[in-house]
Design a protein around this motif. Structure first.
Motif, PDB file in Angstrom:
ATOM      1  N   ALA A 274      90.447  41.698  60.449  1.00  0.00           N
ATOM      2  CA  ALA A 274      91.156  40.922  59.432  1.00  0.00           C
ATOM      3  C   ALA A 274      90.632  39.502  59.344  1.00  0.00           C
ATOM      4  O   ALA A 274      90.645  38.889  58.267  1.00  0.00           O
ATOM      5  CB  ALA A 274      92.653  40.915  59.738  1.00  0.00           C
ATOM      6  N   LEU A 275      90.178  38.962  60.472  1.00  0.00           N
ATOM      7  CA  LEU A 275      89.714  37.571  60.513  1.00  0.00           C
ATOM      8  C   LEU A 275      88.217  37.432  60.242  1.00  0.00           C
ATOM      9  O   LEU A 275      87.696  36.309  60.260  1.00  0.00           O
ATOM     10  CB  LEU A 275      90.039  36.965  61.878  1.00  0.00           C
ATOM     11  CG  LEU A 275      91.523  36.719  62.159  1.00  0.00           C
ATOM     12  CD1 LEU A 275      91.714  36.198  63.580  1.00  0.00           C
ATOM     13  CD2 LEU A 275      92.113  35.738  61.154  1.00  0.00           C
ATOM     14  N   ALA A 276      87.537  38.538  59.975  1.00  0.00           N
ATOM     15  CA  ALA A 276      86.085  38.475  59.774  1.00  0.00           C
ATOM     16  C   ALA A 276      85.664  37.467  58.703  1.00  0.00           C
ATOM     17  O   ALA A 276      84.687  36.734  58.893  1.00  0.00           O
ATOM     18  CB  ALA A 276      85.543  39.869  59.445  1.00  0.00           C
ATOM     19  N   PRO A 277      86.357  37.362  57.574  1.00  0.00           N
ATOM     20  CA  PRO A 277      85.903  36.393  56.561  1.00  0.00           C
ATOM     21  C   PRO A 277      86.073  34.933  56.969  1.00  0.00           C
ATOM     22  O   PRO A 277      85.521  34.040  56.314  1.00  0.00           O
ATOM     23  CB  PRO A 277      86.799  36.710  55.349  1.00  0.00           C
ATOM     24  CG  PRO A 277      87.317  38.087  55.583  1.00  0.00           C
ATOM     25  CD  PRO A 277      87.461  38.196  57.065  1.00  0.00           C
ATOM     26  N   PHE A 278      86.839  34.694  58.017  1.00  0.00           N
ATOM     27  CA  PHE A 278      87.194  33.319  58.361  1.00  0.00           C
ATOM     28  C   PHE A 278      86.462  32.814  59.597  1.00  0.00           C
ATOM     29  O   PHE A 278      86.830  31.803  60.191  1.00  0.00           O
ATOM     30  CB  PHE A 278      88.713  33.230  58.540  1.00  0.00           C
ATOM     31  CG  PHE A 278      89.456  33.839  57.392  1.00  0.00           C
ATOM     32  CD1 PHE A 278      89.521  33.198  56.172  1.00  0.00           C
ATOM     33  CD2 PHE A 278      90.043  35.099  57.519  1.00  0.00           C
ATOM     34  CE1 PHE A 278      90.171  33.782  55.096  1.00  0.00           C
ATOM     35  CE2 PHE A 278      90.697  35.690  56.459  1.00  0.00           C
ATOM     36  CZ  PHE A 278      90.771  35.032  55.236  1.00  0.00           C
ATOM     37  N   ARG A 279      85.408  33.520  59.968  1.00  0.00           N
ATOM     38  CA  ARG A 279      84.567  33.055  61.073  1.00  0.00           C
ATOM     39  C   ARG A 279      83.595  31.999  60.564  1.00  0.00           C
ATOM     40  O   ARG A 279      83.222  31.985  59.379  1.00  0.00           O
ATOM     41  CB  ARG A 279      83.787  34.222  61.688  1.00  0.00           C
ATOM     42  CG  ARG A 279      84.653  35.168  62.495  1.00  0.00           C
ATOM     43  CD  ARG A 279      83.807  36.172  63.253  1.00  0.00           C
ATOM     44  NE  ARG A 279      84.609  36.973  64.152  1.00  0.00           N
ATOM     45  CZ  ARG A 279      84.930  36.629  65.386  1.00  0.00           C
ATOM     46  NH1 ARG A 279      84.514  35.471  65.883  1.00  0.00           N
ATOM     47  NH2 ARG A 279      85.663  37.421  66.138  1.00  0.00           N
ATOM     48  N   LEU A 280      83.177  31.131  61.456  1.00  0.00           N
ATOM     49  CA  LEU A 280      82.204  30.105  61.103  1.00  0.00           C
ATOM     50  C   LEU A 280      81.411  29.717  62.342  1.00  0.00           C
ATOM     51  O   LEU A 280      81.715  30.151  63.463  1.00  0.00           O
ATOM     52  CB  LEU A 280      82.883  28.882  60.490  1.00  0.00           C
ATOM     53  CG  LEU A 280      83.692  27.941  61.386  1.00  0.00           C
ATOM     54  CD1 LEU A 280      83.945  26.638  60.645  1.00  0.00           C
ATOM     55  CD2 LEU A 280      85.002  28.536  61.812  1.00  0.00           C
ATOM     56  N   ALA A 281      80.406  28.911  62.151  1.00  0.00           N
ATOM     57  CA  ALA A 281      79.583  28.471  63.273  1.00  0.00           C
ATOM     58  C   ALA A 281      80.386  27.549  64.183  1.00  0.00           C
ATOM     59  O   ALA A 281      81.232  26.774  63.717  1.00  0.00           O
ATOM     60  CB  ALA A 281      78.337  27.755  62.759  1.00  0.00           C
ATOM     61  N   GLN A 282      80.122  27.652  65.475  1.00  0.00           N
ATOM     62  CA  GLN A 282      80.732  26.721  66.415  1.00  0.00           C
ATOM     63  C   GLN A 282      80.257  25.306  66.080  1.00  0.00           C
ATOM     64  O   GLN A 282      79.051  25.067  65.948  1.00  0.00           O
ATOM     65  CB  GLN A 282      80.339  27.085  67.852  1.00  0.00           C
ATOM     66  CG  GLN A 282      80.861  26.134  68.921  1.00  0.00           C
ATOM     67  CD  GLN A 282      82.377  26.226  69.116  1.00  0.00           C
ATOM     68  OE1 GLN A 282      83.058  26.904  68.366  1.00  0.00           O
ATOM     69  NE2 GLN A 282      82.883  25.548  70.118  1.00  0.00           N
ATOM     70  N   PRO A 283      81.181  24.359  65.879  1.00  0.00           N
ATOM     71  CA  PRO A 283      80.761  22.998  65.540  1.00  0.00           C
ATOM     72  C   PRO A 283      79.790  22.447  66.581  1.00  0.00           C
ATOM     73  O   PRO A 283      79.941  22.709  67.781  1.00  0.00           O
ATOM     74  CB  PRO A 283      82.073  22.213  65.540  1.00  0.00           C
ATOM     75  CG  PRO A 283      83.126  23.241  65.254  1.00  0.00           C
ATOM     76  CD  PRO A 283      82.645  24.496  65.934  1.00  0.00           C
TER      77      PRO A 283
END
Length: 438
Positions: A274-283
């Motif tokens: 469910a959270l796949a679209p809301f992943r991003l690169a580690q800052p």
């Protein structure tokens, strides 16, 4: 991991799911619930309804890996389901999305399996064998360090080690459970000796909870590149804190009674899918910070191992309720402020051969942001109680009072995708127990 189940245009024949702030058809979180007059069973939140998975399976609507996933939940907990890993979990999601989608040919067979959520009781989703609380919110760690060590807020190991401690699993409770003010030893600076009594400085901590899926054998570390496979899902977590008890007891071995009296979690498990679209690169780390040691560094994890989740804390007080005033927002933060990724936390936890088990729970640690509006505890907001918070009701708060309630919320948003939420993580404070006279 992004597929047709994430389509922002997908609608459900369950009308309340369409535009629901937390549980549209793109979410499909899992949990354990009891309908009115019934026992605990596995369910899926869809709008303002809960789908009984056992009933759906009995109706012959789940096949293959989706049926295998439902069978693993038949015992009234999600532990065995967590142990299955991503394959059956993803298969169940795909099948549920098709069954609940607008135009589904199976609507008439599935509709009797739905229960209004308002008439159901929600339980802990799994038997928690172990609970580990991490400390990966660097802004919180810095702010707290300034209270106790103004000249050296972060200890030298913080940027090398995902700091954590072993918590108390028996006092983890689902949202809505009341928390009784703890008693313990506490000592003010001007006092010569400690006294025993109700906590004076009761606080909350805004955290992300991580459910462990498949475990690892004792002695077998989990490589950071494989750690995501060991995560079954996420929840909100409020690690209640008795700051005065904690301050007196925490040296030399760390938190004990100041933490173990209660930890509240949201009852729905938000899946990695469910959270796949809301992943991003580690800052990126600030200039001058050391890179992670090799056992904590993975290219894919650095590229997509972080999350963009908005985290909100609301305070309800007797005075606000009496005057018909809305809850007071204490903070609006984000999971983008995690110094370490979830995969790094899991890999470090198992790096010494520690065997994680399905249903174990990890807490991220308090996730404060760099601004005053994004702080995740009253310890930070009131600067250790020195600057009280003034509410619209005229009440002041240095720390939590009896009758107060804390509500945590989370929301995932991204352009082109449906927004999803976690549901509430709520807890209310009752007075300390009356002392018994011998």
């Amino acid at each position: 991991m992004i597929d047709a189940t994430h389509d922002a245009g997908l609608r459900s024949w369950v009308d309340s799911a369409n535009g629901h702030p937390d549980f549209p058809i793109q979410n499909l979180p899992l949990g354990i619930f009891s309908p009115s007059g019934g026992g605990p069973r596995a369910g899926v939140a869809i709008g303002s309804m809960i789908l009984d998975l056992g009933a759906a399976q009995a109706a012959g609507l789940l096949l293959g890996d989706a049926a295998r996933a439902a069978e693993a939940m038949s015992g009234g907990t999600l532990n065995a389901f967590f142990a299955l890993g991503a394959g059956p979990r993803a298969a169940l999601r795909v099948r549920l999305s098709a069954l609940l989608a607008e135009g589904s040919a199976e609507r008439a067979r599935l509709e009797p399996c739905l229960h209004p959520a308002e008439g159901c009781t929600l339980h802990l989703p799994a038997r928690i064998g172990d609970y580990t609380d991490f400390y990966v919110g660097i802004h919180h760690a810095t702010n707290v360090g300034k209270v106790f060590r103004p000249d050296n807020p972060l200890l030298p190991n913080y940027k090398y080690v995902p700091i954590g401690y072993h918590g108390r699993a028996s006092s983890v409770v689902p949202s809505g459970t009341v928390i009784r003010r703890p008693q313990g030893q506490r000592k003010r600076p001007e006092e010569n000796a400690p006294s025993f009594g109700p906590c004076r400085n009761l606080d909350y901590e805004l955290e992300l909870g991580i459910w462990i899926g498949p475990g690892n054998a004792l002695g077998d570390p989990v490589p950071v590149g494989e750690a995501a496979r060991h995560v079954a899902g996420y929840c909100l977590l409020n690690d209640w804190s008795a700051r005065d008890i904690q301050a007196w007891e925490y040296q030399p071995l760390g938190p004990f009674l100041g933490k173990s009296f209660g930890t509240t979690i949201s009852p729905w498990v938000i899946t990695p899918e469910a959270l796949a679209p809301f992943r991003l690169a580690q800052p990126p780390r600030p200039e001058g910070d050391p890179p992670p040691l090799p056992y904590l560094l993975d290219e894919v994890d650095q590229r997509e191992g972080a999350f963009d989740l908005e985290l909100e804390v609301l305070l309800e007080t007797p005075g606000l309720r009496e005057r018909g005033l809305p809850p007071h927002r204490l903070g609006l933060s984000s999971t983008r402020h995690m110094y370490w990724t979830v995969a790094q936390m899991v890999a470090h936890h198992a790096s010494n051969g520690c065997n994680l088990q399905s249903g174990d729970l990890l807490g991220s640690g308090t996730l404060s942001g760099p601004e005053d509006s994004a702080l995740g505890s009253l310890l930070e907001i009131t600067r250790g109680g020195k600057h009280p918070l003034l509410l619209a009701s005229g009440e002041e708060r240095r720390y939590l009072e009896d009758g107060d309630a804390l509500v945590l919320r989370a929301r995932a948003r991204r352009e082109g995708f449906a927004s999803i939420g976690f549901g509430e993580c709520r807890g209310s404070i009752l007075p300390a127990p009356v002392a018994k006279v011998a």
